[in-house]
Enzyme design. Structure first.
Site, PDB file in Angstrom:
ATOM      1  N   TYR A 143      33.312  30.637  27.137  1.00  0.00           N
ATOM      2  CA  TYR A 143      33.487  29.844  28.357  1.00  0.00           C
ATOM      3  C   TYR A 143      32.823  30.596  29.494  1.00  0.00           C
ATOM      4  CZ  TYR A 143      35.852  27.537  32.300  1.00  0.00           C
ATOM      5  OH  TYR A 143      36.134  26.865  33.455  1.00  0.00           O
ATOM      6  N   ASP A 238      27.889  37.604  30.440  1.00  0.00           N
ATOM      7  CA  ASP A 238      28.948  37.091  31.307  1.00  0.00           C
ATOM      8  C   ASP A 238      30.095  38.092  31.229  1.00  0.00           C
ATOM      9  OD1 ASP A 238      31.152  35.937  32.417  1.00  0.00           O
ATOM     10  OD2 ASP A 238      30.866  33.971  31.501  1.00  0.00           O
ATOM     11  N   LYS A 266      36.338  37.990  38.908  1.00  0.00           N
ATOM     12  CA  LYS A 266      37.704  38.496  38.711  1.00  0.00           C
ATOM     13  C   LYS A 266      37.914  39.863  39.377  1.00  0.00           C
ATOM     14  CE  LYS A 266      38.403  35.615  34.613  1.00  0.00           C
ATOM     15  NZ  LYS A 266      39.242  34.501  34.972  1.00  0.00           N
TER      16      LYS A 266
HETATM   17  N1  HOZ Z   1      38.525  32.415  32.539  1.00  0.00           N
HETATM   18  C1  HOZ Z   1      39.780  31.945  32.993  1.00  0.00           C
HETATM   19  C2  HOZ Z   1      40.681  31.639  31.836  1.00  0.00           C
HETATM   20  N2  HOZ Z   1      40.189  32.040  30.625  1.00  0.00           N
HETATM   21  C3  HOZ Z   1      39.604  30.812  33.874  1.00  0.00           C
HETATM   22  C4  HOZ Z   1      40.740  30.567  34.746  1.00  0.00           C
HETATM   23  C5  HOZ Z   1      40.752  29.127  35.130  1.00  0.00           C
HETATM   24  O1  HOZ Z   1      40.012  28.345  34.535  1.00  0.00           O
HETATM   25  O2  HOZ Z   1      41.532  28.811  35.991  1.00  0.00           O
END
Ligand code: HOZ
Length: 426
Positions: A143, A238, A266
Site C-alpha cells: 500500500y 516507500d 509518519k
Molecule cells: N499506512 C497506514 C495503515 N497501514 C495508513 C493509515 C490510514 O490509512 O489511515
C-alpha cells in the site's frame, strides 16, 4: 450499556462517511464500533469513556516516542506561538531536510510534503518524467497511499475492507500498473524484463507492513536493485512506515540497498502531518522550480510539523534508541511466539525491528498469498479479547503493530499475558 464512543460513532456516521476520516480506523473487519480517543500519554491511550489501554497502534507508526512526548509537545508549542504557517521558507525546514539527507545516504535532496500519498504520487511523477516511461510496477498487497496508479491490489484498509481496486481509478491509469508478488523472485524478474522498455519505476515497501509485516527474503531487495538498474527503471523505496523505524537509515540502511528515490512519512513528522520524497540530485533537480516536474503545497514543510519532526529525529539520533526498539521488538516476538506454543494456537509472528504482526491460522507468512490465508474471524475475536484486557491493537489482521520508546518490558509482558488469556479461550 452504550458508551460515549458508541454515541460519538453514531453522530460521526451522520456527518462523516462511515464515521471515520480514514477507512482503517473503522472496525469493519473486526466488528463493533471504533474507540474514540480522548488523549494519549506515553504508551497509553484513553478512550472517550476514560478507559486506559496500552497502545500498540502508535497512530499507525508515527509515534516512535509514544504519545505526547515532552520534547515533541514543547517543540510544537514553541513553534505554534511563533506562527503556524507562512507559505514561505523557514530555517526549520532547512534543518529537517539536512537531517534527512544526512541520515539517508541515497537522498541527496528532499522535498517536504504533507502526506505519504503526496510523497508516493510525486515520486512516481518524477520517475515517469525522468525515464520518459509510463508504467510502474507494484507488489500485490503493498500500500502506497491512495494514489490512483497505486490503488491496485492495494493493502492496508483497501485489503482489510475487501476493496483492493477502487472504483474511480480510470482503467487507463490502472492498466499502467504492473502487479507482481512480493518475495517472488522469478515472477518479479520476469515482469521487470518484460516491461523494461516502458517501466518507469518499481515501487516497494522494503518491509511490507500493509498486508501485515512480511520481511523480504534474503536477496530479494538486492535482486530488485540489480534488475531495475539493468532495465533503466527507477527503484522507489516507500519508507513511509520503515523510515526511522527499522533503523536510523531506514530499511535501506538495515538491508544495505541504495534506491533511486525514497518516500518518507509518519515518524519524520513526529505525529504531525508531514512526509517527504527525495533521492539522487540529478533526479530531484527535475522538481519545480529547479526543473519542470511540477509539485507544490500550501502547507508543505509546515513549520509546526517540521518542529515536531526535528524533535523526534533528535531523540532517535541520541543514545541507544534503535538498540532499545529492537530489544523490545524481539521481546514482543519471543513472548507472543511462546503464547502461541503454550496455547497451541496455529499462528506465527513476523517482525522486523519494532514492527510486527501476529498472524493467526497460518504458520508461516512469506507472501501476500500466505497472509490472506490468515484466520480473520479468529483475529477479530482476538482483537476484541485484547481490548477487553486493556490492549489496543490495529483493528485488522493486515497491519503492523508497533513498539515505541515509551514502552517498557512490563508493557510487552502485559501484551503477552493478555494474549495468553485471550488465546487460551478461542
Ligand atoms: N499506512 C497506514 C495503515 N497501514 C495508513 C493509515 C490510514 O490509512 O489511515
Amino acid at each position: 450499556m452504550s458508551s460515549e464512543s458508541e454515541r460519538l460513532f453514531a453522530e460521526a456516521s451522520r456527518v462523516i462517511p462511515g464515521g471515520v476520516n480514514s477507512p482503517v480506523r473503522s472496525w469493519r473487519a473486526v466488528g463493533g464500533h471504533p474507540l474514540f480517543v480522548a488523549r494519549g500519554d506515553g504508551p497509553y491511550v484513553y478512550d472517550a469513556d476514560g478507559r486506559r489501554y496500552v497502545d500498540f497502534v502508535a497512530s499507525w507508526g508515527p509515534l516512535v516516542l509514544g504519545h505526547a512526548a515532552p520534547v515533541v509537545v514543547e517543540a510544537i508549542g514553541r513553534q505554534a506561538a511563533l506562527g503556524t504557517t507562512f507559505g514561505a521558507p523557514t530555517a526549520l525546514e532547512v534543518e529537517l531536510a539536512a537531517m534527512l539527507v544526512e541520515a539517508l545516504p541515497s537522498v541527496e535532496q528532499v522535498r517536504l510534503v504533507s502526506s505519504g500519498t503526496e510523497a508516493t504520487m510525486s515520486a512516481l511523477r518524477l520517475a515517469r518524467a525522468a525515464t520518459g516511461r509510463d508504467r510502474v510496477l507494484k507488489f500485490v498487497g503493498c500500500y502506497h497511499g491512495h494514489v490512483d496508479a497505486l490503488l491496485v491490489r492495494a493493502g492496508s484498509g483497501a485489503l482489510t475492507l475487501g476493496v483492493p481496486d477502487s472504483p474511480g481509478v480510470p482503467k487507463g491509469v490502472a492498466d499502467l500498473t504492473v502487479l507482481v508478488d512480493f518475495n517472488d523472485f522469478d515472477g518479479t524478474r520476469a515482469a521487470i524484463r518484460r516491461h523494461a522498455a516502458d517501466l518507469a519505476a518499481v515501487i516497494v515497501e522494503p518491509v511490507p507492513g500493509n498486508m501485515g509485516v512480511v520481511p523480504p527474503e534474503a536477496g530479494f531487495l538486492e535482486m530488485l536493485r540489480e534488475e531495475t538498474a539493468r532495465a533503466g527503471t527507477l527503484l522507489v523505496f516507500d519508507e513511509v512506515i520503515t523510515g526511522f523505524r527499522v533503523a536510523w537509515a531506514g530499511a535501506q540502511g538495515r538491508f544495505g540497498i541504495t534506491p533511486d528515490l525514497t518516500c518518507l512519512g509518519k515518524i519524520v513528522g513526529g505525529g504531525m502531518p508531514l512526509a517527504a520524497f527525495g533521492g539522487r540530485r540529478d533526479l530531484m533537480s527535475m522538481i519545480a522550480p529547479a526543473g519542470p516536474v511540477y509539485q507544490a503545497g500550501t502547507l508543505s514543510g509546515n513549520p509546526v510539523s517540521v518542529a515536531a519532526g526535528i524533535a523526534t529525529l533528535r531523540a532517535l539520533r541520541s543514545g541507544d534508541a534503535y538498540e532499545r526498539l529492537d530489544r523490545l521488538g524481539t521481546l514482543a516476538e519471543r513472548r507472543l511466539r511462546a503464547v502461541l506454543d503454550e496455547t497451541t494456537t496455529p499462528g506465527t509472528v513476523n517482525r522486523v525491528g519494532s514492527m510486527l504482526t501476529l498472524f493467526l491460522g497460518v504458520t508461516a507468512v512469506h507472501s501476500y498469498a500466505d497472509a490472506v490465508r490468515a484466520d480473520t474471524a479468529r483475529f477479530g475475536r482476538y482483537f476484541h479479547g485484547m481490548l477487553a484486557e486493556g490492549i489496543y491493537l490495529p483493528p485488522s489482521q493486515f497491519e503492523a503493530m508497533f513498539v515505541s520508546l515509551a514502552h517498557e518490558d512490563e508493557h510487552v509482558e502485559q501484551l503477552a499475558q493478555a494474549a495468553q488469556r485471550v488465546l487460551a479461550h478461542p
